[in-house]
Motif scaffolding. Sequence first.
Motif, short mmCIF file in Angstrom:
data_model
loop_
_atom_site.label_atom_id
_atom_site.label_comp_id
_atom_site.label_asym_id
_atom_site.label_seq_id
_atom_site.Cartn_x
_atom_site.Cartn_y
_atom_site.Cartn_z
N ALA A 188 -5.33 -1.34 -8.22
CA ALA A 188 -6.51 -1.86 -8.93
C ALA A 188 -6.18 -3.09 -9.76
N GLU A 189 -4.95 -3.16 -10.27
CA GLU A 189 -4.55 -4.29 -11.09
C GLU A 189 -4.37 -5.55 -10.27
N ARG A 190 -4.11 -5.40 -8.98
CA ARG A 190 -3.86 -6.55 -8.11
C ARG A 190 -5.12 -7.10 -7.45
N LEU A 191 -6.16 -6.32 -7.43
CA LEU A 191 -7.38 -6.72 -6.73
C LEU A 191 -8.27 -7.57 -7.61
N PRO A 192 -9.05 -8.46 -7.00
CA PRO A 192 -9.94 -9.32 -7.78
C PRO A 192 -11.05 -8.50 -8.44
N CYS B 278 -10.66 3.38 -2.46
CA CYS B 278 -12.04 3.84 -2.54
C CYS B 278 -12.46 4.02 -4.00
N GLN B 279 -11.56 4.56 -4.80
CA GLN B 279 -11.84 4.71 -6.24
C GLN B 279 -12.11 3.36 -6.88
N TRP B 280 -11.28 2.36 -6.53
CA TRP B 280 -11.49 1.02 -7.06
C TRP B 280 -12.83 0.46 -6.58
N LEU C 2 0.80 -1.22 0.00
CA LEU C 2 0.00 0.00 0.00
C LEU C 2 0.83 1.27 0.00
N ARG C 3 2.14 1.14 0.22
CA ARG C 3 3.01 2.31 0.10
C ARG C 3 3.21 2.69 -1.36
N HIS C 4 2.83 1.78 -2.26
CA HIS C 4 2.90 2.03 -3.71
C HIS C 4 1.54 1.67 -4.30
N PRO C 5 0.55 2.55 -4.11
CA PRO C 5 -0.83 2.15 -4.37
C PRO C 5 -1.32 2.34 -5.81
N TYR C 6 -0.46 2.81 -6.69
CA TYR C 6 -0.99 3.23 -7.99
C TYR C 6 -1.28 2.06 -8.92
N ASP C 7 -0.79 0.88 -8.60
CA ASP C 7 -1.18 -0.30 -9.37
C ASP C 7 -2.10 -1.22 -8.57
N ALA D 60 7.89 10.67 5.94
CA ALA D 60 6.74 11.48 5.56
C ALA D 60 6.06 10.94 4.30
N SER D 61 6.85 10.51 3.34
CA SER D 61 6.25 10.03 2.09
C SER D 61 5.45 8.75 2.32
N ASN D 62 5.92 7.88 3.22
CA ASN D 62 5.15 6.67 3.54
C ASN D 62 3.82 7.03 4.20
N ALA D 63 3.83 8.03 5.08
CA ALA D 63 2.60 8.44 5.74
C ALA D 63 1.59 8.97 4.73
N VAL D 64 2.05 9.74 3.77
CA VAL D 64 1.15 10.26 2.73
C VAL D 64 0.62 9.11 1.89
N ALA D 65 1.49 8.16 1.54
CA ALA D 65 1.06 7.03 0.72
C ALA D 65 0.02 6.18 1.45
N LEU D 66 0.29 5.86 2.72
CA LEU D 66 -0.59 4.96 3.47
C LEU D 66 -1.87 5.63 3.94
N ASN D 67 -1.79 6.91 4.26
CA ASN D 67 -2.94 7.58 4.86
C ASN D 67 -3.74 8.44 3.90
N ILE D 68 -3.22 8.67 2.69
CA ILE D 68 -3.97 9.46 1.71
C ILE D 68 -4.06 8.73 0.38
N ALA D 69 -2.92 8.46 -0.24
CA ALA D 69 -2.94 7.90 -1.61
C ALA D 69 -3.59 6.52 -1.66
#
Length: 296
Positions: free
Chosen positions: A54-58, A96-98, A47-52, A81-90
């Motif tokens: 949707a491709e991993r989810l069923p 949710c979009q997926w 989840l620290r790299h969330p941009y793919d 800080a970047s991990n916090a933004v990735a996990l708590n926002i991105a």
Amino acid sequence: MARLLIAGATGLVGTQLVRQARAAGHEVTRICRAETPGDVRTVVADLRHPYDLAERLPREAFDAVLYLAQGDDHNDFPANASNAVALNIAAPVALCQWAVHAGCGRFLFASSGGIFGSQPDPAVRITEATPPAGRGLSFYLSTKARCEELLRHFEPHIPLVVLRYFFVYGAGQRPRFLLPRLAQRIRLGETIELAGGRGALLNPIHADDAAGLTLAAALGDAGGSINIAGVQDTSVADLAALLAACLRVPLLARETPGAPACYLADTSRMRGTLGSPRVALEDGIRRSFGAGEASA
């Protein structure tokens, strides 16, 4: 039977949530960073790299998608800080979009009661309508508050529930959190400083209850924000005394000047829509920090 997708299923609340959901006959799929032991269906995704993500989810619709994930280093600012933004926002926004595109039934986001900060008047409780503190919040809590704002934009597309947890505790909790940190200081014989002789005022909730109420929110039809907290008010002084008794060590404490901080949550909406906690505070402390747990 409900079909649940859970991010953060191996944390303190998530572990109990999976156990309770499966015991009640619900089907659970969890999102984990790596393959995890057990017979629970698992989707491997970082989840620290969330941009793919949707491709991993069923390609299927779940009755509820729950985002409970939290990094081990969430308060390590600025290093992570970047991990916090990735996990708590991105990541929650991406999930949710997926969920919207997949036709899922509802989306639940685990926020924190810490976004309100300490309240100046102990007689005034923190309600769901209390505005976040804004200035003075830690970077981590700021990301939680900002994600709440962003997720509101999805409400026309999917029912959204924001669960604001107040001082969850339980056996095996990581040492950086309030109660295990306090227990460790007492165990080491350190003096506990108590503002105004009482220390902070709060109403903590046991992880078993937090999980049960989370499951109720996933299965129910309540929307919006809900405080998840205990129904017994206490103070750091009272908690320290309970912990010292459980650990069977003397308590060293001293009063310091100033008024105690106040983090008391109003739980009327929680009790009216989800139910009430069942674990009494003293029992929860014994179960979490008794002799067997203390030596673990």
